[in-house]
Design a protein around this motif. Structure first.
Motif, PDB file in Angstrom:
ATOM      1  N   UNK A   1       0.828  -1.205   0.000  1.00 18.00           N
ATOM      2  CA  UNK A   1       0.000   0.000   0.000  1.00 18.00           C
ATOM      3  C   UNK A   1       0.868   1.264   0.000  1.00 18.00           C
ATOM      4  N   UNK A   2       2.084   1.148   0.522  1.00 16.92           N
ATOM      5  CA  UNK A   2       3.007   2.282   0.532  1.00 16.92           C
ATOM      6  C   UNK A   2       3.775   2.411  -0.781  1.00 16.92           C
TER       7      UNK A   2
ATOM      8  N   UNK B   1       0.974 -12.415  -6.376  1.00 16.79           N
ATOM      9  CA  UNK B   1       0.038 -11.822  -7.346  1.00 16.79           C
ATOM     10  C   UNK B   1       0.434 -10.424  -7.819  1.00 16.79           C
ATOM     11  N   UNK B   2       1.426  -9.828  -7.200  1.00 17.93           N
ATOM     12  CA  UNK B   2       1.817  -8.461  -7.547  1.00 17.93           C
ATOM     13  C   UNK B   2       3.125  -8.474  -8.348  1.00 17.93           C
ATOM     14  N   UNK B   3       3.356  -7.405  -9.086  1.00 20.07           N
ATOM     15  CA  UNK B   3       4.592  -7.296  -9.867  1.00 20.07           C
ATOM     16  C   UNK B   3       5.700  -6.810  -8.926  1.00 20.07           C
ATOM     17  N   UNK B   4       6.319  -7.762  -8.260  1.00 23.47           N
ATOM     18  CA  UNK B   4       7.322  -7.411  -7.260  1.00 23.47           C
ATOM     19  C   UNK B   4       8.604  -8.214  -7.474  1.00 23.47           C
TER      20      UNK B   4
ATOM     21  N   UNK C   1       9.519   3.173  11.140  1.00 28.94           N
ATOM     22  CA  UNK C   1      10.551   2.575  10.281  1.00 28.94           C
ATOM     23  C   UNK C   1      10.019   2.203   8.904  1.00 28.94           C
ATOM     24  N   UNK C   2       8.737   2.388   8.673  1.00 29.38           N
ATOM     25  CA  UNK C   2       8.170   2.110   7.340  1.00 29.38           C
ATOM     26  C   UNK C   2       7.513   3.367   6.802  1.00 29.38           C
ATOM     27  N   UNK C   3       7.708   3.599   5.498  1.00 31.46           N
ATOM     28  CA  UNK C   3       7.137   4.784   4.857  1.00 31.46           C
ATOM     29  C   UNK C   3       6.978   4.552   3.380  1.00 31.46           C
ATOM     30  N   UNK C   4       6.527   5.546   2.632  1.00 35.45           N
ATOM     31  CA  UNK C   4       6.311   5.392   1.193  1.00 35.45           C
ATOM     32  C   UNK C   4       7.589   5.008   0.461  1.00 35.45           C
ATOM     33  N   UNK C   5       7.419   4.223  -0.595  1.00 33.15           N
ATOM     34  CA  UNK C   5       8.575   3.837  -1.400  1.00 33.15           C
ATOM     35  C   UNK C   5       9.209   5.086  -1.983  1.00 33.15           C
ATOM     36  N   UNK C   6      10.546   5.133  -2.009  1.00 37.77           N
ATOM     37  CA  UNK C   6      11.226   6.326  -2.547  1.00 37.77           C
ATOM     38  C   UNK C   6      10.936   6.496  -4.037  1.00 37.77           C
ATOM     39  N   UNK C   7      10.865   7.725  -4.457  1.00 37.66           N
ATOM     40  CA  UNK C   7      10.646   8.020  -5.888  1.00 37.66           C
ATOM     41  C   UNK C   7      11.905   7.691  -6.675  1.00 37.66           C
TER      42      UNK C   7
END
Length: 334
Positions: free
Chosen positions: A175-176, A206-209, A327-333
């Motif tokens: 979600x992040x 199921x996700x593109x990871x 310690x968790x946040x949005x994925x870096x751009x």
């Protein structure tokens, strides 16, 4: 001063010694009146009488003692398990002998000349399963904690919803916006860590990871060393999130990130498992899966008591929950 006997209590209460035994053994209901039971208890209290538990246990063929087998107590999690088990044991007149495997998770020497003579049952963590081979009296009732319910000869299993915990972690990070993951896995060969690895792969599938796994000893320094090697090469393929099997590993991952000049969570999100005191002692505080350690101990002892009474034990996995911290946040751009 002479220690008072059951005969003294009987004389003071005006009853027979058999009645004293029934009342103080809590077997009087339906056989002795409430008034008589009160007289016996009052007499015992006034005289300061204490039953000879050793002699009683010898007559009954029981020790009212359970053995709790865990890895070495360098991990606060297992101290909490003991606290929960001891609390339930005390409520039922049992004692708990704590037996940490000296080598952490490996085999250990037999602590008893005869386990059958010294114990009524065993509660054991799957992470210390090898230590069970050293204990004599393998026919003792056995409750396994956090172990494969489809294998072994355990009388009962107490498990946590580990797979659901990993689901909560992956959904949070997805979600992040994270898509490149590194699993910092414990190097210990244990069912509980296998469950986490399988659940992680299943929920990311199921996700593109991208998912890479690195194993490390269950120590801060071991995790730091493994992570420094894994993150040393910069580039577009470097993971943006590290999912750790344990808070100790997560603390090592955070140290490695700082040494490499990476910010947590701006450059790299890190998550743990257990929710130890360590999780709020580090900076930033850890996002982690809270495992109810004391509840595990409580249920383990409750299950053993049920088994000793001849009652089959079944229970659903204990629920776990994700605690989101800094310690968790949005994925870096990119």
């Amino acid at each position: 001063m002479t220690r008072p006997t059951s005969r003294d209590v009987a004389t003071a209460a005006g009853v027979s010694q058999a009645t004293v035994s029934l009342v103080l053994g809590d077997k009087w209901r339906g056989r002795v009146s409430e008034r008589t039971a009160g007289l016996v208890r009052d007499a015992a209290t006034t005289l300061g009488y204490r039953p000879n538990l050793a002699a009683r246990n010898l007559r009954l063929g029981t020790t009212r003692t359970a053995l709790l087998v865990v890895p070495a107590l360098t991990n606060e999690f297992f101290a909490r398990v003991y606290t929960g088990a001891a609390r339930i044991a005390a409520e039922h007149g049992f004692g708990v002998v704590l037996y940490p495997s000296p080598d952490g998770t490996g085999p250990a020497r037999d602590p008893f000349a005869s386990a059958r003579a010294a114990l009524d049952g065993v509660i054991a963590s799957s992470m210390a399963a090898d230590a069970l081979h050293a204990i004599g009296g393998t026919d003792l009732p056995l409750v396994m904690l956090d172990s494969d319910p489809d294998t072994g000869h355990a009388s009962a299993h107490i498990n946590l919803a580990m797979a659901d915990g990993m689901r909560q972690v992956t959904e949070h990070l997805l979600d992040l916006g994270h898509r490149r993951f590194l699993h910092l896995a414990s190097a210990i060969d244990s069912w509980t860590f296998d469950v986490r690895a399988k659940a992680l792969a299943t929920h990311l599938g199921p996700h593109h990871t991208e998912l890479r796994t690195v194993r490390a000893p269950l120590s801060v320094d071991g995790a730091r060393t493994a992570m420094e090697a894994a993150l040393a090469t910069p580039g577009p393929d470097r993971p943006t999130a590290v999912i750790c099997d344990d808070d100790i590993l997560a603390a090592g991952a955070c140290k490695a990130a700082r040494r490499l000049g990476l910010r947590v969570p701006e450059d790299l999100s890190v998550t743990g498992f257990d929710d130890l005191a360590l999780a709020t002692a580090v900076e930033p505080e850890l996002t982690t899966v809270h495992l109810p350690a004391e509840r595990i101990g409580e249920q383990g002892m409750t299950a053993l008591l049920a088994v000793l009474e001849g009652t089959p034990w079944t229970a659903p996995d204990l629920p776990v929950n994700l605690v989101v911290r800094d310690s968790s946040g949005p994925a870096p751009t990119p």
